[in-house]
Design a protein around this motif. Structure first.
Motif, short mmCIF file in Angstrom:
data_model
loop_
_atom_site.label_atom_id
_atom_site.label_comp_id
_atom_site.label_asym_id
_atom_site.label_seq_id
_atom_site.Cartn_x
_atom_site.Cartn_y
_atom_site.Cartn_z
N LEU A 100 7.05 12.15 71.96
CA LEU A 100 7.14 13.34 72.80
C LEU A 100 5.87 13.62 73.60
N LEU A 101 4.82 12.84 73.36
CA LEU A 101 3.53 13.13 74.01
C LEU A 101 3.62 13.19 75.53
N PRO A 102 4.35 12.30 76.20
CA PRO A 102 4.42 12.41 77.68
C PRO A 102 5.32 13.54 78.17
N ALA A 103 6.11 14.15 77.28
CA ALA A 103 7.12 15.12 77.70
C ALA A 103 6.55 16.33 78.43
N PRO A 104 5.46 16.98 77.94
CA PRO A 104 4.95 18.15 78.67
C PRO A 104 4.56 17.83 80.11
N LEU A 105 3.92 16.69 80.32
CA LEU A 105 3.53 16.32 81.68
C LEU A 105 4.76 16.06 82.55
N LEU A 106 5.75 15.36 82.01
CA LEU A 106 6.95 15.07 82.79
C LEU A 106 7.69 16.35 83.15
N LEU A 107 7.79 17.28 82.20
CA LEU A 107 8.44 18.56 82.49
C LEU A 107 7.62 19.38 83.48
N GLY A 108 6.30 19.25 83.38
CA GLY A 108 5.42 20.02 84.26
C GLY A 108 5.43 19.57 85.71
#
Length: 227
Positions: free
Chosen positions: A70-78
């Motif tokens: 899930l580590l890349p998820a915040p950036l992708l959502l952002g």
């Protein structure tokens, strides 16, 4: 009575200018939280005294795997945020002023010109992005053992372990630098920084552009670009 000129100067120095938006703050906090879980669970898996103290190895493995995925998820959502996309463009641009900044740091003398992000922050962001991709790829090979032969998984384990150690060192340096600069931390926490700090640490940045990048951004030479 009208204020004396010298008494008005300190007030101007404490004027705050926008630096980051709420969306950028949330992306940074969520990424930091997931990275902290990754590091903490990795320590519990690799250090015997922590493994004995915490126990529940299966739970630590599960938390480590999913926090890593899930580590890349915040950036992708952002990426829905225009301000975040503008800052990613800034981070991806390395110009002559960045080389000047690096030389000044290495020689410990000379001017350190910087736009919204200095050369050190740009290098850290690029290195971290690459490291996360490599860690995710090698982690998947270790998690799903049927994806590759044994020799590949052995190599993935070697790369994963040593890159994890380097990540710990680099992130520790990042945290230490942030600890030494309270105003930089305030920029992420509150979204604004003091104008005097911006002029001193990021002289090529134009804070009047705002945190959303609507009025353009620094070009490769550190000067403001066209809207």
């Amino acid at each position: 009575m009208s204020p004396r000129p010298e008494s008005a100067a300190p007030a101007a120095d404490h004027h705050r200018v926008p630096r980051f938006t709420r969306a950028e703050h949330r992306v940074h906090r969520a990424t930091a939280a997931l990275m902290a879980v990754c590091v903490a669970t990795a320590a519990c898996l690799y250090l015997p005294f922590l493994a004995e103290l915490v126990g529940r190895r299966a739970l630590m493995v599960t938390l480590h795997e999913w926090s890593g995925i899930l580590l890349p998820a915040p950036l992708l959502l952002g990426l829905v945020s225009r301000a975040l996309r503008a800052d990613l463009t800034r981070l991806n641009r390395f110009g002559p002023h960045d080389r000047t900044w690096l030389r000044a740091v290495l020689r410990r003398r000379g001017a350190r010109p910087a736009g919204k992000f200095n050369a050190g922050q740009k290098l850290y962001a690029a290195w971290l992005a690459g490291a996360v991709l490599v860690m995710t790829g090698t982690g998947l090979l270790m998690w799903f053992t049927h994806l590759a032969p044994l020799v590949w998984r052995t190599g993935a384990t070697f790369v994963h372990d040593w890159l994890a150690l380097s990540l710990l060192i680099v992130i520790g340096g990042h945290v230490w630098m942030a600890y030494r600069d309270p105003e930089s931390r305030a920029g992420l926490r509150t979204g604004s920084v003091e104008a005097a700090w911006a002029r001193r640490e990021h002289p090529l940045w134009r804070p009047e552009e705002g945190a959303d990048g609507k009025r353009g951004m620094e070009g490769a030479d550190g000067k403001p670009g066209n809207p």
